[in-house]
Design a protein around this motif. Structure first.
Motif, PDB file in Angstrom:
ATOM      1  N   UNK A 112       4.116   9.183  -2.364  1.00 40.61           N
ATOM      2  CA  UNK A 112       3.019  10.154  -2.299  1.00 40.61           C
ATOM      3  C   UNK A 112       2.575  10.539  -3.707  1.00 40.61           C
ATOM      4  N   UNK A 113       3.550  10.835  -4.567  1.00 36.32           N
ATOM      5  CA  UNK A 113       3.222  11.231  -5.944  1.00 36.32           C
ATOM      6  C   UNK A 113       2.644  10.069  -6.735  1.00 36.32           C
ATOM      7  N   UNK A 114       3.144   8.857  -6.483  1.00 37.36           N
ATOM      8  CA  UNK A 114       2.614   7.682  -7.180  1.00 37.36           C
ATOM      9  C   UNK A 114       1.161   7.412  -6.786  1.00 37.36           C
ATOM     10  N   UNK A 115       0.869   7.520  -5.498  1.00 43.09           N
ATOM     11  CA  UNK A 115      -0.515   7.315  -5.054  1.00 43.09           C
ATOM     12  C   UNK A 115      -1.433   8.355  -5.699  1.00 43.09           C
ATOM     13  N   UNK A 116      -0.991   9.590  -5.736  1.00 46.65           N
ATOM     14  CA  UNK A 116      -1.789  10.648  -6.351  1.00 46.65           C
ATOM     15  C   UNK A 116      -2.066  10.350  -7.817  1.00 46.65           C
TER      16      UNK A 116
ATOM     17  N   UNK B 156      -0.424  -7.387  -5.545  1.00 49.32           N
ATOM     18  CA  UNK B 156      -0.126  -8.124  -4.313  1.00 49.32           C
ATOM     19  C   UNK B 156      -0.962  -7.586  -3.151  1.00 49.32           C
ATOM     20  N   UNK B 157      -1.356  -8.511  -2.294  1.00 53.39           N
ATOM     21  CA  UNK B 157      -2.116  -8.143  -1.102  1.00 53.39           C
ATOM     22  C   UNK B 157      -1.264  -7.281  -0.176  1.00 53.39           C
ATOM     23  N   UNK B 158      -1.865  -6.265   0.480  1.00 51.44           N
ATOM     24  CA  UNK B 158      -3.184  -5.861   0.049  1.00 51.44           C
ATOM     25  C   UNK B 158      -3.086  -4.550  -0.691  1.00 51.44           C
ATOM     26  N   UNK B 159      -4.089  -4.340  -1.534  1.00 51.83           N
ATOM     27  CA  UNK B 159      -4.073  -3.156  -2.385  1.00 51.83           C
ATOM     28  C   UNK B 159      -5.530  -2.748  -2.593  1.00 51.83           C
ATOM     29  N   UNK B 160      -5.987  -1.848  -1.731  1.00 53.69           N
ATOM     30  CA  UNK B 160      -7.394  -1.467  -1.686  1.00 53.69           C
ATOM     31  C   UNK B 160      -7.518   0.045  -1.735  1.00 53.69           C
TER      32      UNK B 160
ATOM     33  N   UNK C 199       2.651   2.166   1.394  1.00 55.98           N
ATOM     34  CA  UNK C 199       2.413   2.732   0.058  1.00 55.98           C
ATOM     35  C   UNK C 199       1.899   1.679  -0.923  1.00 55.98           C
ATOM     36  N   UNK C 200       0.701   1.173  -0.658  1.00 57.21           N
ATOM     37  CA  UNK C 200       0.149   0.084  -1.473  1.00 57.21           C
ATOM     38  C   UNK C 200      -0.077   0.487  -2.921  1.00 57.21           C
ATOM     39  N   UNK C 201      -0.256   1.767  -3.170  1.00 60.96           N
ATOM     40  CA  UNK C 201      -0.480   2.215  -4.549  1.00 60.96           C
ATOM     41  C   UNK C 201       0.696   1.862  -5.452  1.00 60.96           C
ATOM     42  N   UNK C 202       1.904   1.803  -4.896  1.00 61.62           N
ATOM     43  CA  UNK C 202       3.086   1.477  -5.697  1.00 61.62           C
ATOM     44  C   UNK C 202       2.963   0.091  -6.325  1.00 61.62           C
ATOM     45  N   UNK C 203       2.341  -0.847  -5.592  1.00 61.03           N
ATOM     46  CA  UNK C 203       2.178  -2.211  -6.116  1.00 61.03           C
ATOM     47  C   UNK C 203       1.286  -2.229  -7.353  1.00 61.03           C
TER      48      UNK C 203
ATOM     49  N   UNK D  31      -8.083   7.421  -1.248  1.00 61.26           N
ATOM     50  CA  UNK D  31      -6.965   7.004  -0.417  1.00 61.26           C
ATOM     51  C   UNK D  31      -6.845   5.485  -0.479  1.00 61.26           C
ATOM     52  N   UNK D  32      -5.621   4.993  -0.549  1.00 62.47           N
ATOM     53  CA  UNK D  32      -5.381   3.556  -0.409  1.00 62.47           C
ATOM     54  C   UNK D  32      -5.381   3.236   1.073  1.00 62.47           C
ATOM     55  N   UNK D  33      -5.936   2.099   1.428  1.00 64.79           N
ATOM     56  CA  UNK D  33      -6.101   1.778   2.841  1.00 64.79           C
ATOM     57  C   UNK D  33      -5.999   0.273   3.078  1.00 64.79           C
ATOM     58  N   UNK D  34      -6.289  -0.137   4.300  1.00 64.20           N
ATOM     59  CA  UNK D  34      -5.999  -1.505   4.731  1.00 64.20           C
ATOM     60  C   UNK D  34      -7.088  -2.513   4.392  1.00 64.20           C
ATOM     61  N   UNK D  35      -7.779  -2.359   3.261  1.00 62.40           N
ATOM     62  CA  UNK D  35      -8.724  -3.384   2.831  1.00 62.40           C
ATOM     63  C   UNK D  35     -10.096  -2.849   2.485  1.00 62.40           C
ATOM     64  N   UNK D  36     -10.866  -3.664   1.773  1.00 60.90           N
ATOM     65  CA  UNK D  36     -12.199  -3.269   1.341  1.00 60.90           C
ATOM     66  C   UNK D  36     -13.142  -2.970   2.494  1.00 60.90           C
ATOM     67  N   UNK D  37     -12.993  -3.707   3.590  1.00 62.91           N
ATOM     68  CA  UNK D  37     -13.832  -3.432   4.764  1.00 62.91           C
ATOM     69  C   UNK D  37     -13.593  -2.009   5.256  1.00 62.91           C
ATOM     70  N   UNK D  38     -12.327  -1.596   5.247  1.00 63.82           N
ATOM     71  CA  UNK D  38     -11.979  -0.231   5.654  1.00 63.82           C
ATOM     72  C   UNK D  38     -12.570   0.786   4.681  1.00 63.82           C
ATOM     73  N   UNK D  39     -12.519   0.487   3.385  1.00 66.75           N
ATOM     74  CA  UNK D  39     -13.092   1.402   2.390  1.00 66.75           C
ATOM     75  C   UNK D  39     -14.579   1.608   2.632  1.00 66.75           C
ATOM     76  N   UNK D  40     -15.293   0.532   2.957  1.00 69.44           N
ATOM     77  CA  UNK D  40     -16.727   0.648   3.223  1.00 69.44           C
ATOM     78  C   UNK D  40     -16.989   1.468   4.481  1.00 69.44           C
ATOM     79  N   UNK D  41     -16.091   1.360   5.444  1.00 63.26           N
ATOM     80  CA  UNK D  41     -16.223   2.181   6.656  1.00 63.26           C
ATOM     81  C   UNK D  41     -15.961   3.654   6.353  1.00 63.26           C
TER      82      UNK D  41
END
Length: 501
Positions: free
Chosen positions: A133-137, A318-322, A368-372, A155-165
């Protein structure tokens, strides 16, 4: 309490101790990790090895023995399953993989992936995932700063398509918050504006959210693939004259095929004039923000309301990191998506509730994709990330110059980013008169060369038709493993595979 040695049984299931063999599990992990390092890391990045071991779907089904049975298999058999999965998968970390908008091996990010899969955290509350949580922040704060905003959220999420949504949903909620409770019936006819070169996820988002794909107005692009601002304004006026309500403009920074960057500053002027949300899909091109030399490609980005950016692309996490970023200090993400699940987000917890980020997300479980990204950023530093971007674009420029020197190779256009688009013209067509018949024949060249390179396993380069143009190759340069010699190899190999066509 049962006495020592007494066996407890419930529903015919013994309850004493664990049925799992910890020593066997440890042995399997050690052997499998050793195999992963050898087969999926060392060999997969060796230029002397194949990029892929092509098999047809029918052949592969037989080779993999996909059927799931009542009984389990031995450790030796399972290790062989793992080995086969690696062997017949495409080695996207190979120096000659240029097929997608991601490539190359990133060791620090890979280790972060191993750690998170070992720990199995989910990022919705601080109590379950305090470290991540702190790393993502921390990563979000740094990325907000790099975009050029004084304050922001994300927020980190499950891909660029999700970010656009996310962008489309937030823009709609800002203008029509009642939709969250009352649905689309509470809103007028809403319309979205995006360029003809945009990612297909914009239409998917409109369909998913009930806006409708016919309410996505496609704005013409110029010959380099950039949105034409004057055409955008005309379409906004046209939509308003129909009684529709424009609410968001999607600009693209790094289009999928041509690598074009829409003129953000000019688009922002129009968005401000008509009070529209400006979202920038920088999933591919966002990495230029790390580079002083190339940041100008996204001039005006600080004026955007939101940005989508995928560190798993040019920056090689590393995939995925959006990540989805929003210029906001009103807790818009939280207000738009909050469902206040009482079993997760209790209001009488003993710590600062602002660290419970799960209600900002449309997901519940979230890796926790932000950790990558955080771990590789800590290991490399901002300067090294900048150098990676600069090197990739320099290598792309070298390739473009080589294409111009070589007989039988024609650039589609001068590259602006890391996308290098070109035709290969085999000797049989080089004296063929220009015209419909020439382009019809040339259209068939790239697919045959692609088939041959895949079956040989020598490399992977994408191709496509585009805007009425015959099939052409699209090289994407990313990995710092790649050198001038690899670019020469690609051109030599294309000629070798296609010279008889």
């Amino acid at each position: 309490m049962a006495s020592n040695g007494e066996i407890h049984v419930a529903d015919d299931v013994p309850l004493n101790g664990s049925p799992l063999d910890d020593l066997a599990a440890e042995s399997f992990l050690q052997r499998s990790m050793s195999m992963i390092l050898e087969e999926a890391v060392k060999k997969a990045t060796d230029v002397r090895q194949k990029v892929c071991e092509w098999r047809s779907p029918e052949e592969l089904k037989e080779l993999l023995d996909l059927e799931l049975r009542d009984g389990g298999e031995s450790e030796a058999q399972i290790l062989e399953r793992c080995r086969d999965a690696i062997r017949y998968s495409v080695k996207t970390t190979h120096p000659h993989f240029f097929n997608q908008l991601y490539a190359g091996l990133e060791p620090y990010s890979m280790v972060a992936s191993f750690i998170t899969d070992a720990l199995k955290p989910s990022l919705y509350t601080y109590e379950v995932s305090p470290v991540f949580t702190l790393m993502e922040d921390a990563v979000l704060r740094k990325m907000v700063q790099i975009v050029g905003w004084e304050e922001g959220d994300g927020i980190f999420n499950a891909g660029g398509s999700m970010s656009n949504m996310y962008a489309m949903n937030l823009a709609r909620y800002r203008d029509f918050p009642e939709i969250k409770e009352l649905g689309n019936s509470a809103a007028p006819r809403l319309v979205v504006f995006t360029s003809q070169e945009c990612h297909y996820s914009i239409s998917k988002a409109a369909a998913l959210m009930g806006i409708g794909t016919k309410n996505v107005f496609v704005v013409p692009s110029d010959k380099r693939g950039k949105m034409i601002p004057s055409a955008l304004e005309e379409q906004i006026k046209s939509a308003k004259s129909e009684g529709a309500v424009p609410f968001i403009v999607n600009a693209t920074a790094g289009t999928t095929v041509l690598g074009a960057f829409d003129p953000i500053d000019e688009i922002a002027d129009i968005c401000e004039k008509y009070k529209l949300w400006l979202h920038v899909d920088a999933c591919w091109g966002g990495a230029v923000l790390m580079s002083k030399k190339h940041r100008h490609l996204m001039k005006g980005i600080q004026r955007a309301n939101s940005v989508a950016w995928n560190p798993h692309k040019m920056l090689m996490a590393c995939l995925q990191c959006s990540v989805f970023l929003v210029r906001d200090k009103t807790r818009l993400l939280q207000r738009c998506h909050s469902a206040r699940a009482s079993y997760l987000f209790q209001q009488d917890k003993f710590y600062d509730l602002s660290y419970d980020t799960g209600d900002k997300s449309i997901q519940c479980s979230r890796k926790p994709d932000a950790f990558k990204f955080w771990l590789m950023w800590k290991a490399l530093g901002t300067r090294e990330l900048e150098q990676r971007v600069d090197r990739a674009l320099a290598i792309a420029r070298y390739l473009a110059e080589e294409i111009k020197k070589r007989e039988g190779f024609n650039l589609l256009m001068e590259p602006e980013y890391a996308n290098v688009c070109f035709w290969y013209i085999p000797p049989s067509l080089r004296d063929f008169p220009d015209g419909p018949e020439f382009w019809k024949k040339l259209h068939n060249v790239a697919p045959v060369i692609k088939e041959r390179m895949m079956k040989k396993g020598s490399m992977m380069v994408g191709y496509q038709p585009h805007g009425g143009k015959a099939n052409f190759f699209r090289m994407v340069v990313i990995s710092p493993q790649v050198s001038r010699q690899d670019m020469d190899f690609v051109l030599d190999e294309i000629h070798s595979l296609g010279m008889d066509l």
